[in-house]
Motif scaffolding. Structure first.
Motif, mmCIF file in Angstrom:
data_model
loop_
_atom_site.group_PDB
_atom_site.id
_atom_site.type_symbol
_atom_site.label_atom_id
_atom_site.label_comp_id
_atom_site.label_asym_id
_atom_site.label_seq_id
_atom_site.Cartn_x
_atom_site.Cartn_y
_atom_site.Cartn_z
ATOM 1 N N GLY A 139 64.228 51.367 72.676
ATOM 2 C CA GLY A 139 64.542 51.997 74.169
ATOM 3 C C GLY A 139 64.856 53.432 74.140
ATOM 4 N N LEU A 140 64.289 54.092 72.895
ATOM 5 C CA LEU A 140 64.871 55.518 72.932
ATOM 6 C C LEU A 140 63.810 56.233 73.940
ATOM 7 C CD1 LEU A 140 65.298 55.963 69.165
ATOM 8 C CD2 LEU A 140 67.100 55.713 71.021
ATOM 9 N N ASP A 141 62.547 55.877 74.224
ATOM 10 C CA ASP A 141 61.662 56.550 75.124
ATOM 11 C C ASP A 141 62.227 56.375 76.403
ATOM 12 O OD1 ASP A 141 59.979 57.370 73.187
ATOM 13 O OD2 ASP A 141 58.609 55.669 73.177
ATOM 14 N N GLU A 142 62.617 55.065 76.753
ATOM 15 C CA GLU A 142 63.167 55.134 78.160
ATOM 16 C C GLU A 142 64.381 55.977 78.431
ATOM 17 O OE1 GLU A 142 62.399 52.650 75.927
ATOM 18 O OE2 GLU A 142 61.225 51.019 76.953
ATOM 19 N N LEU A 143 65.250 55.869 77.342
ATOM 20 C CA LEU A 143 66.560 56.815 77.418
ATOM 21 C C LEU A 143 65.957 57.815 77.628
ATOM 22 C CD1 LEU A 143 69.533 56.694 77.018
ATOM 23 C CD2 LEU A 143 69.211 56.822 74.635
ATOM 24 N N SER A 144 65.387 58.523 76.906
ATOM 25 C CA SER A 144 64.963 60.081 76.921
ATOM 26 C C SER A 144 64.247 60.385 78.298
ATOM 27 C CB SER A 144 63.801 60.380 75.950
ATOM 28 O OG SER A 144 64.341 60.379 74.625
ATOM 29 N N ALA A 145 63.650 59.297 79.122
ATOM 30 C CA ALA A 145 63.185 59.538 80.400
ATOM 31 C C ALA A 145 64.110 59.788 81.533
ATOM 32 C CB ALA A 145 62.024 58.682 80.425
#
Length: 107
Positions: free
Chosen positions: A40-46
């Motif tokens: 979920g790091l990409d979702e978090l960064s977004a």
């Protein structure tokens, strides 16, 4: 001093709300011994208000609660939001639903 003496101090100025800068550490549960997975790091960064996400411990890394948060956190999140209310929603709802971690525990 006038206020302490019960004297009229005139109108109290109202300051506009300013932005709130923050950092948040995601740490392991106390009884965890190892990071198993992080997603979920990409979702978090977004997410709005998040400027940087740093993964500091990788899957397979040993965790030790005795190290404390500055050296033992798994993820560091930095950002800025418009208000404390926005920060509360970001931390308690959006971050929690975006990032997923699994752990190994001592039996």
């Amino acid at each position: 001093v006038r206020l302490a003496l019960g004297q009229d101090v005139g109108s109290v100025p109202v300051f506009p709300e300013s932005s709130v800068a923050f950092f948040r550490w995601i740490v392991a549960p106390l009884s965890a011994t190892k990071v198993e997975s992080v997603s979920g790091l990409d979702e978090l960064s977004a997410l709005a208000g998040i400027d940087e996400v740093r993964l500091t411990l990788l899957p397979g890394d040993v965790v030790d609660s005795r190290k404390g948060s500055p050296r033992g956190h798994v993820i560091r999140i930095d950002g800025m939001v418009g208000s404390h209310a926005e920060l509360a929603v970001l931390i308690h709802e959006q971050i929690e639903s975006a990032v997923h971690l699994t752990w190994s525990f001592n039996e």
